[in-house]
Scaffold this active site. Structure first.
Site, PDB file in Angstrom:
ATOM      1  N   HIS A  98       0.843  -1.192   0.000  1.00 37.64           N
ATOM      2  CA  HIS A  98       0.000   0.000   0.000  1.00 37.64           C
ATOM      3  C   HIS A  98       0.883   1.249   0.000  1.00 37.64           C
ATOM      4  O   HIS A  98       1.980   1.239   0.572  1.00 37.64           O
ATOM      5  CB  HIS A  98      -0.911   0.013   1.227  1.00 37.64           C
ATOM      6  CG  HIS A  98      -1.846  -1.153   1.280  1.00 37.64           C
ATOM      7  ND1 HIS A  98      -2.929  -1.269   0.448  1.00 37.64           N
ATOM      8  CD2 HIS A  98      -1.849  -2.255   2.069  1.00 37.64           C
ATOM      9  CE1 HIS A  98      -3.565  -2.388   0.711  1.00 37.64           C
ATOM     10  NE2 HIS A  98      -2.932  -3.014   1.691  1.00 37.64           N
ATOM     11  N   LYS A 112      14.437  -8.694   2.826  1.00 37.77           N
ATOM     12  CA  LYS A 112      15.349  -8.685   1.680  1.00 37.77           C
ATOM     13  C   LYS A 112      15.694 -10.121   1.304  1.00 37.77           C
ATOM     14  O   LYS A 112      15.514 -11.041   2.090  1.00 37.77           O
ATOM     15  CB  LYS A 112      16.630  -7.911   2.020  1.00 37.77           C
ATOM     16  CG  LYS A 112      16.398  -6.428   2.282  1.00 37.77           C
ATOM     17  CD  LYS A 112      17.717  -5.719   2.580  1.00 37.77           C
ATOM     18  CE  LYS A 112      17.496  -4.222   2.826  1.00 37.77           C
ATOM     19  NZ  LYS A 112      18.760  -3.519   3.128  1.00 37.77           N
TER      20      LYS A 112
END
Length: 207
Positions: free
Chosen positions: A113, A174
């Protein structure tokens, strides 16, 4: 370009268009039906998964409860397993390799978002005539032979390399290289997994 094509390309799209709300409701209902079944109702559980998550290999086992947004955007390789409370928001593709162990309370989250509330908040779309919002998404990839401990959250765009182990409670923000032991929030590589970790070198575990 359709809104769904934008979704898979990682572009801003409208998640309340082109039948996507209906697809999500269908998946949510199938998840509810799956979760209501007993573990011994094998044939009915498999029938529901054939409809909900058709791209899965032999021997895939989902303990349940499960909660998927689409299901059809998830690929899971043979011999892979997910424990209790497996959540996948598959607004983009989620590719899980073979022989992957997924602990309880794990979440794979592909949607993103906007950070600014002016872009994030719900608004009325005059073209479609419904209230909506905008978002984008990134795929998730879990390589073969990985183990994700309980309570792991994998965020959008992450790839976990083959043979890696993610410690319980980690938030994977990550990429994690292959054959790595990693944990923490944010998840970081602690060390490489080597031959020294083989059980033949830890005979004390068998005494």
């Amino acid at each position: 370009m359709t809104e769904k094509e934008k979704m898979f390309k990682g572009m801003i799209y409208d998640p309340f268009s082109e039948g996507m709300p209906e697809e999500r409701r269908r998946a949510h209902l199938l998840c509810q039906k799956y979760n209501a079944l007993g573990e011994d109702e094998t044939e009915e559980r498999e029938r529901i998964l054939d409809e909900l998550m058709p791209e899965r290999g032999d021997g895939v086992y989902l303990q349940g409860p499960i909660q998927f947004d689409f299901g059809t955007h998830i690929k899971m390789g043979k011999g892979s397993y997910a424990n209790f409370n497996f959540v996948v928001l598959d607004e983009n593709t989620v590719t899980i390799g073979e022989n992957v162990f997924i602990g309880p309370n794990c979440s794979f989250l592909t949607p993103i978002h906007p950070l600014c509330y002016e872009n994030r908040n719900t608004f009325f779309n005059e073209k479609t005539g419904v209230f909506t919002n905008i978002e984008y998404s990134k795929p998730i990839v879990i390589g073969d032979n990985c183990w994700l401990g309980g309570g792991v959250t994998v965020l959008p765009g992450v790839t976990v390399g083959e043979g890696s182990v993610i410690g319980a409670g980690s938030v994977v923000t990550k990429d994690i290289p292959a054959n790595s032991l990693a944990h923490g929030n944010p998840c970081r590589v602690v060390r490489e997994i080597t031959d020294a970790d083989r059980l033949c070198n830890h005979l004390e575990l068998f005494e």
